[in-house]
Design a protein around this motif. Structure first.
Motif, PDB file in Angstrom:
ATOM      1  N   VAL A  12       0.866  -1.182   0.000  1.00  0.00           N
ATOM      2  CA  VAL A  12       0.000   0.000   0.000  1.00  0.00           C
ATOM      3  C   VAL A  12       0.898   1.225   0.000  1.00  0.00           C
ATOM      4  O   VAL A  12       1.420   1.634   1.044  1.00  0.00           O
ATOM      5  CB  VAL A  12      -0.955   0.021   1.213  1.00  0.00           C
ATOM      6  CG1 VAL A  12      -1.905   1.220   1.105  1.00  0.00           C
ATOM      7  CG2 VAL A  12      -1.742  -1.283   1.307  1.00  0.00           C
ATOM      8  N   ILE A  23      -6.932   1.363   4.673  1.00  0.00           N
ATOM      9  CA  ILE A  23      -6.796   0.184   3.813  1.00  0.00           C
ATOM     10  C   ILE A  23      -5.798  -0.797   4.414  1.00  0.00           C
ATOM     11  O   ILE A  23      -6.033  -2.018   4.422  1.00  0.00           O
ATOM     12  CB  ILE A  23      -6.383   0.609   2.393  1.00  0.00           C
ATOM     13  CG1 ILE A  23      -7.544   1.342   1.700  1.00  0.00           C
ATOM     14  CG2 ILE A  23      -5.956  -0.605   1.563  1.00  0.00           C
ATOM     15  CD1 ILE A  23      -7.168   1.979   0.384  1.00  0.00           C
ATOM     16  N   ARG A  26      -7.596  -2.605   7.120  1.00  0.00           N
ATOM     17  CA  ARG A  26      -8.621  -3.549   6.635  1.00  0.00           C
ATOM     18  C   ARG A  26      -7.977  -4.794   6.032  1.00  0.00           C
ATOM     19  O   ARG A  26      -8.439  -5.914   6.277  1.00  0.00           O
ATOM     20  CB  ARG A  26      -9.506  -2.860   5.592  1.00  0.00           C
ATOM     21  CG  ARG A  26     -10.702  -3.721   5.180  1.00  0.00           C
ATOM     22  CD  ARG A  26     -11.675  -3.842   6.327  1.00  0.00           C
ATOM     23  NE  ARG A  26     -12.774  -4.762   6.033  1.00  0.00           N
ATOM     24  CZ  ARG A  26     -12.886  -5.987   6.561  1.00  0.00           C
ATOM     25  NH1 ARG A  26     -11.966  -6.435   7.410  1.00  0.00           N
ATOM     26  NH2 ARG A  26     -13.909  -6.750   6.262  1.00  0.00           N
ATOM     27  N   LEU A  27      -6.925  -4.618   5.247  1.00  0.00           N
ATOM     28  CA  LEU A  27      -6.256  -5.779   4.668  1.00  0.00           C
ATOM     29  C   LEU A  27      -5.617  -6.644   5.747  1.00  0.00           C
ATOM     30  O   LEU A  27      -5.639  -7.875   5.665  1.00  0.00           O
ATOM     31  CB  LEU A  27      -5.204  -5.326   3.660  1.00  0.00           C
ATOM     32  CG  LEU A  27      -5.724  -4.638   2.396  1.00  0.00           C
ATOM     33  CD1 LEU A  27      -4.562  -4.208   1.509  1.00  0.00           C
ATOM     34  CD2 LEU A  27      -6.682  -5.532   1.620  1.00  0.00           C
ATOM     35  N   LEU A  90      -1.695  -1.250  -4.178  1.00  0.00           N
ATOM     36  CA  LEU A  90      -2.572  -0.073  -4.193  1.00  0.00           C
ATOM     37  C   LEU A  90      -1.690   1.162  -4.061  1.00  0.00           C
ATOM     38  O   LEU A  90      -0.813   1.215  -3.203  1.00  0.00           O
ATOM     39  CB  LEU A  90      -3.576  -0.112  -3.036  1.00  0.00           C
ATOM     40  CG  LEU A  90      -4.475  -1.347  -2.971  1.00  0.00           C
ATOM     41  CD1 LEU A  90      -3.971  -2.297  -1.890  1.00  0.00           C
ATOM     42  CD2 LEU A  90      -5.920  -0.979  -2.734  1.00  0.00           C
ATOM     43  N   ARG A 218     -12.985   4.309   6.122  1.00  0.00           N
ATOM     44  CA  ARG A 218     -13.395   2.896   6.121  1.00  0.00           C
ATOM     45  C   ARG A 218     -14.265   2.567   4.904  1.00  0.00           C
ATOM     46  O   ARG A 218     -14.197   1.451   4.373  1.00  0.00           O
ATOM     47  CB  ARG A 218     -14.155   2.593   7.418  1.00  0.00           C
ATOM     48  CG  ARG A 218     -14.612   1.146   7.562  1.00  0.00           C
ATOM     49  CD  ARG A 218     -13.499   0.260   8.053  1.00  0.00           C
ATOM     50  NE  ARG A 218     -13.918  -1.108   8.289  1.00  0.00           N
ATOM     51  CZ  ARG A 218     -13.283  -1.966   9.065  1.00  0.00           C
ATOM     52  NH1 ARG A 218     -12.178  -1.594   9.688  1.00  0.00           N
ATOM     53  NH2 ARG A 218     -13.721  -3.197   9.236  1.00  0.00           N
ATOM     54  N   ALA A 221     -11.867   1.958   2.210  1.00  0.00           N
ATOM     55  CA  ALA A 221     -11.087   0.761   2.507  1.00  0.00           C
ATOM     56  C   ALA A 221     -11.858  -0.513   2.199  1.00  0.00           C
ATOM     57  O   ALA A 221     -11.286  -1.486   1.698  1.00  0.00           O
ATOM     58  CB  ALA A 221     -10.652   0.775   3.974  1.00  0.00           C
ATOM     59  N   GLU A 222     -13.151  -0.512   2.482  1.00  0.00           N
ATOM     60  CA  GLU A 222     -13.969  -1.693   2.182  1.00  0.00           C
ATOM     61  C   GLU A 222     -14.002  -1.961   0.679  1.00  0.00           C
ATOM     62  O   GLU A 222     -13.906  -3.106   0.227  1.00  0.00           O
ATOM     63  CB  GLU A 222     -15.381  -1.509   2.724  1.00  0.00           C
ATOM     64  CG  GLU A 222     -15.488  -1.503   4.235  1.00  0.00           C
ATOM     65  CD  GLU A 222     -15.269  -2.876   4.851  1.00  0.00           C
ATOM     66  OE1 GLU A 222     -15.148  -3.873   4.118  1.00  0.00           O
ATOM     67  OE2 GLU A 222     -15.211  -2.945   6.096  1.00  0.00           O
ATOM     68  N   ALA A 224     -11.739  -0.932  -1.551  1.00  0.00           N
ATOM     69  CA  ALA A 224     -10.400  -1.339  -1.978  1.00  0.00           C
ATOM     70  C   ALA A 224     -10.137  -2.796  -1.644  1.00  0.00           C
ATOM     71  O   ALA A 224      -9.557  -3.541  -2.454  1.00  0.00           O
ATOM     72  CB  ALA A 224      -9.354  -0.444  -1.318  1.00  0.00           C
ATOM     73  N   ALA A 225     -10.550  -3.227  -0.460  1.00  0.00           N
ATOM     74  CA  ALA A 225     -10.352  -4.621  -0.061  1.00  0.00           C
ATOM     75  C   ALA A 225     -11.142  -5.565  -0.963  1.00  0.00           C
ATOM     76  O   ALA A 225     -10.663  -6.649  -1.327  1.00  0.00           O
ATOM     77  CB  ALA A 225     -10.762  -4.809   1.396  1.00  0.00           C
ATOM     78  N   SER A 228      -9.508  -5.886  -4.363  1.00  0.00           N
ATOM     79  CA  SER A 228      -8.245  -6.612  -4.237  1.00  0.00           C
ATOM     80  C   SER A 228      -8.440  -8.097  -3.985  1.00  0.00           C
ATOM     81  O   SER A 228      -7.480  -8.869  -4.095  1.00  0.00           O
ATOM     82  CB  SER A 228      -7.424  -6.021  -3.083  1.00  0.00           C
ATOM     83  OG  SER A 228      -7.136  -4.661  -3.309  1.00  0.00           O
TER      84      SER A 228
END
Length: 247
Positions: A12, A23, A26-27, A90, A218, A221-222, A224-225, A228
C-alpha cells in the motif's frame, strides 16, 4: 526469511495516513501481509504497522518516493524477500495543489505531476512486472474528475491521467489473471481533507451527495479490499466513483 505459505501480500503506497492507513488496517484484518509505503513521516508509518500487527498481520514500513523508480523497485524487492511475492498493489500516494489556471505556479504543477502522474506510472510499471497470477492492482483517482470544481484543474488533470493509465493497464495484463481498477473517492473525512476548510464548506460538501454525509476512510477501505480480493476479481478496467452519489 520468506513467509510465503499461501498468505496474500499487499503493498500500500501512501499507506501511513488517511485512506491508505484505513486500507492497511482492513487488509490486515483480512489476513494479508502488508507493506506500508510512505514518503516521509516515519512515525505515522510505524503507527500504521503497529495497527496492522495488532490485527494479527505481518507488516513492515518502507520509505519510498513513488516517483523514484529505484526506491519503488526496492520496496517490491523487500516485499518479495520477506514475504515471498506480491499479490496486491494499491497506490494512494498523491499531492494536492489548488489554483485557478491563470494563476498557477508551474513549479507547483510540475511537483504535482511528478507525484501524481510519474509516481502512478512508476508504481504501476513495477506492479505489472511483479504481481503474481490472481493478483490485483488499484490506483487512486478523485471524483473531481467529472465535477471539475474551480481551482482543481491541475489536480483533476493529473488524476485523469491515472484513470487512463488504469484502463490501459487492465487490457495490457491480458493473460496474467490480474485485475486493474481505479477508485475515485469523493470528499472523505481525513485530516488532510479538513485542512484549511471552514465548517460551512465541509457541511456543503457533506450535503453534495444523496446520502448527506462525508465519506469515511473505512468506506473506501472496504471497496479497496473488495477489488483486491478474489471475490472482486471480476471487476476489471473500471473507475469506481466512491462518493455517495455526488454528481
Amino acid at each position: 526469511m520468506s513467509i510465503d505459505n499461501g498468505i496474500r501480500v499487499a503493498i500500500v503506497a501512501g499507506g501511513s495516513r488517511g485512506i491508505g492507513r484505513a486500507i492497511v488496517r482492513r487488509l490486515a484484518e483480512q489476513g494479508y501481509a502488508v507493506v506500508v509505503g510512505y514518503a516521509g513521516n516515519a512515525d505515522e508509518a510505524a503507527a500504521a504497522v503497529k495497527e496492522a500487527t495488532a490485527a494479527g498481520a505481518a507488516a513492515f514500513a518502507y520509505r519510498a518516493d513513488v516517483a523514484d523508480e529505484s526506491a519503488v523497485a526496492g520496496m517490491f524487492a523487500e516485499a518479495e524477500a520477506r514475504f515471498g511475492g506480491v499479490d496486491v498493489v494499491l497506490n494512494l500516494a498523491g499531492r494536492l495543489y489548488l489554483a485557478p489556471v491563470a494563476e498557477m505556479d508551474l513549479d507547483e504543477v510540475d511537483a504535482l505531476h511528478r507525484t501524481n502522474i510519474r509516481g502512478a506510472f512508476v508504481v504501476a510499471r513495477e506492479a505489472a512486472r511483479r504481481v503474481r497470477r490472481g493478483g490485483s492492482i488499484t490506483l487512486f483517482s478523485t471524483s473531481v474528475v467529472g465535477t471539475y470544481h474551480l481551482t482543481y484543474g491541475a489536480y483533476a488533470a493529473s488524476k485523469g491521467a491515472v484513470e487512463a493509465l488504469s484502463k490501459t493497464l487492465a487490457r495490457e495484463m491480458r493473460g496474467r489473471d490480474v485485475n486493474v481498477n481505479a477508485i475515485a473517492p469523493g470528499p472523505t473525512a481525513t485530516e488532510l481533507f479538513f485542512e484549511g476548510k471552514s465548517d460551512e464548506v465541509i457541511d456543503q460538501l457533506a450535503l453534495a451527495n444523496p446520502l448527506e454525509r462525508m465519506g469515511e476512510p473505512r468506506d473506501i477501505a472496504e471497496l479497496a479490499a473488495f477489488l483486491s480480493s478474489p471475490e472482486g476479481h471480476w471487476v476489471n478496467g473500471q473507475v469506481v466513483r466512491a462518493n455517495g452519489g455526488m454528481i
